[in-house]
Design a protein around this motif. Structure first.
Motif, PDB file in Angstrom:
ATOM      1  N   UNK A 143       0.831  -1.210   0.000  1.00 33.46           N
ATOM      2  CA  UNK A 143       0.000   0.000   0.000  1.00 33.46           C
ATOM      3  C   UNK A 143       0.863   1.257   0.000  1.00 33.46           C
ATOM      4  N   UNK A 144       1.915   1.262   0.779  1.00 32.21           N
ATOM      5  CA  UNK A 144       2.815   2.424   0.820  1.00 32.21           C
ATOM      6  C   UNK A 144       3.464   2.632  -0.547  1.00 32.21           C
ATOM      7  N   UNK A 145       3.840   1.559  -1.194  1.00 31.12           N
ATOM      8  CA  UNK A 145       4.443   1.663  -2.523  1.00 31.12           C
ATOM      9  C   UNK A 145       3.421   2.170  -3.536  1.00 31.12           C
ATOM     10  N   UNK A 146       2.205   1.703  -3.454  1.00 36.22           N
ATOM     11  CA  UNK A 146       1.158   2.152  -4.378  1.00 36.22           C
ATOM     12  C   UNK A 146       0.817   3.627  -4.170  1.00 36.22           C
ATOM     13  N   UNK A 147       0.794   4.067  -2.927  1.00 32.44           N
ATOM     14  CA  UNK A 147       0.495   5.479  -2.662  1.00 32.44           C
ATOM     15  C   UNK A 147       1.541   6.395  -3.291  1.00 32.44           C
ATOM     16  N   UNK A 148       2.775   5.963  -3.321  1.00 33.13           N
ATOM     17  CA  UNK A 148       3.828   6.814  -3.879  1.00 33.13           C
ATOM     18  C   UNK A 148       3.757   6.864  -5.396  1.00 33.13           C
ATOM     19  N   UNK A 149       3.105   5.892  -6.021  1.00 30.54           N
ATOM     20  CA  UNK A 149       3.013   5.878  -7.482  1.00 30.54           C
ATOM     21  C   UNK A 149       2.173   7.047  -7.985  1.00 30.54           C
ATOM     22  N   UNK A 150       1.216   7.498  -7.194  1.00 27.88           N
ATOM     23  CA  UNK A 150       0.321   8.592  -7.603  1.00 27.88           C
ATOM     24  C   UNK A 150       0.845   9.978  -7.206  1.00 27.88           C
ATOM     25  N   UNK A 151       1.878  10.010  -6.402  1.00 27.87           N
ATOM     26  CA  UNK A 151       2.389  11.282  -5.908  1.00 27.87           C
ATOM     27  C   UNK A 151       3.393  11.872  -6.890  1.00 27.87           C
ATOM     28  N   UNK A 152       3.135  13.064  -7.381  1.00 26.51           N
ATOM     29  CA  UNK A 152       4.101  13.688  -8.305  1.00 26.51           C
ATOM     30  C   UNK A 152       5.310  14.240  -7.541  1.00 26.51           C
ATOM     31  N   UNK A 153       6.436  14.194  -8.203  1.00 24.09           N
ATOM     32  CA  UNK A 153       7.636  14.789  -7.637  1.00 24.09           C
ATOM     33  C   UNK A 153       8.288  13.969  -6.529  1.00 24.09           C
ATOM     34  N   UNK A 154       8.006  12.713  -6.438  1.00 21.23           N
ATOM     35  CA  UNK A 154       8.607  11.877  -5.399  1.00 21.23           C
ATOM     36  C   UNK A 154      10.027  11.491  -5.806  1.00 21.23           C
ATOM     37  N   UNK A 155      10.911  11.558  -4.849  1.00 18.34           N
ATOM     38  CA  UNK A 155      12.302  11.195  -5.086  1.00 18.34           C
ATOM     39  C   UNK A 155      12.386   9.701  -5.430  1.00 18.34           C
ATOM     40  N   UNK A 156      13.145   9.356  -6.452  1.00 18.87           N
ATOM     41  CA  UNK A 156      13.269   7.951  -6.884  1.00 18.87           C
ATOM     42  C   UNK A 156      13.958   7.094  -5.831  1.00 18.87           C
ATOM     43  N   UNK A 157      14.808   7.683  -5.006  1.00 18.68           N
ATOM     44  CA  UNK A 157      15.453   6.909  -3.944  1.00 18.68           C
ATOM     45  C   UNK A 157      14.424   6.444  -2.916  1.00 18.68           C
ATOM     46  N   UNK A 158      13.406   7.272  -2.670  1.00 20.11           N
ATOM     47  CA  UNK A 158      12.335   6.871  -1.748  1.00 20.11           C
ATOM     48  C   UNK A 158      11.549   5.701  -2.338  1.00 20.11           C
ATOM     49  N   UNK A 159      11.249   5.731  -3.628  1.00 23.06           N
ATOM     50  CA  UNK A 159      10.546   4.620  -4.292  1.00 23.06           C
ATOM     51  C   UNK A 159      11.398   3.352  -4.247  1.00 23.06           C
ATOM     52  N   UNK A 160      12.690   3.493  -4.436  1.00 22.64           N
ATOM     53  CA  UNK A 160      13.585   2.331  -4.382  1.00 22.64           C
ATOM     54  C   UNK A 160      13.581   1.727  -2.977  1.00 22.64           C
ATOM     55  N   UNK A 161      13.572   2.583  -1.959  1.00 23.92           N
ATOM     56  CA  UNK A 161      13.520   2.095  -0.584  1.00 23.92           C
ATOM     57  C   UNK A 161      12.217   1.338  -0.330  1.00 23.92           C
ATOM     58  N   UNK A 162      11.099   1.868  -0.810  1.00 27.16           N
ATOM     59  CA  UNK A 162       9.799   1.214  -0.623  1.00 27.16           C
ATOM     60  C   UNK A 162       9.730  -0.112  -1.384  1.00 27.16           C
ATOM     61  N   UNK A 163      10.322  -0.143  -2.573  1.00 30.59           N
ATOM     62  CA  UNK A 163      10.364  -1.405  -3.328  1.00 30.59           C
ATOM     63  C   UNK A 163      11.196  -2.444  -2.590  1.00 30.59           C
TER      64      UNK A 163
END
Length: 147
Positions: free
Chosen positions: A43-63
């Protein structure tokens, strides 16, 4: 060495059944807990998919968190399945013993001998308490026969 009494074997089989049930229930709870944690990570990873301007390092951490949670689920599922299989096997042995214990069958005698040998004595392999040798058991092989 003498064989264990049917009463003793029944008690030990009942203890084994209880222990295997408790182990399976514990593994099942741990599996459900790890599935819930994996769902939260997803769910946390999915929420970040819709957020514009999110740092890619944060997405990598969530993945990475999701991958780790998924790995834990796989491990706990394997443990649960092993404990479930053991519980079934213990139940089959207990039912077979109950069915055969009243007769003078080789299966009941072999189970009595096995429990007696686990107590510390060293019995000859394949020997019954009376000194006779047990007949060879015929077990169907899981592999198909080849010509």
């Amino acid at each position: 060495m003498t064989a264990a009494s049917p009463k003793t074997v029944r008690a030990e089989l009942a203890d084994a059944l209880d222990a295997s049930r408790v182990a399976r229930e514990t593994a099942e709870r741990e599996l459900h807990r790890s599935i819930a944690l994996r769902s939260r990570a997803a769910e946390a990873l999915e929420r970040t998919a819709r957020r514009p301007g999110l740092d890619e390092s944060e997405r990598a951490r969530l993945r990475a968190e999701y991958a780790a949670a998924d790995h834990v689920v796989a491990e706990r599922r394997a443990v649960f399945e092993k404990r479930q299989e053991f519980e079934r096997a213990a139940s089959v042995v207990a039912r077979a013993f109950e069915a055969e214990a009243t007769s003078a069958s080789p299966l009941a005698a072999a189970l009595l001998q096995l429990v007696g040998s686990k107590r510390g004595g060293t019995a000859r392999h394949g020997a019954l308490a009376s000194g006779r040798t047990a007949p060879a058991a015929r077990v169907r092989s899981p592999r198909p026969r080849t010509a």
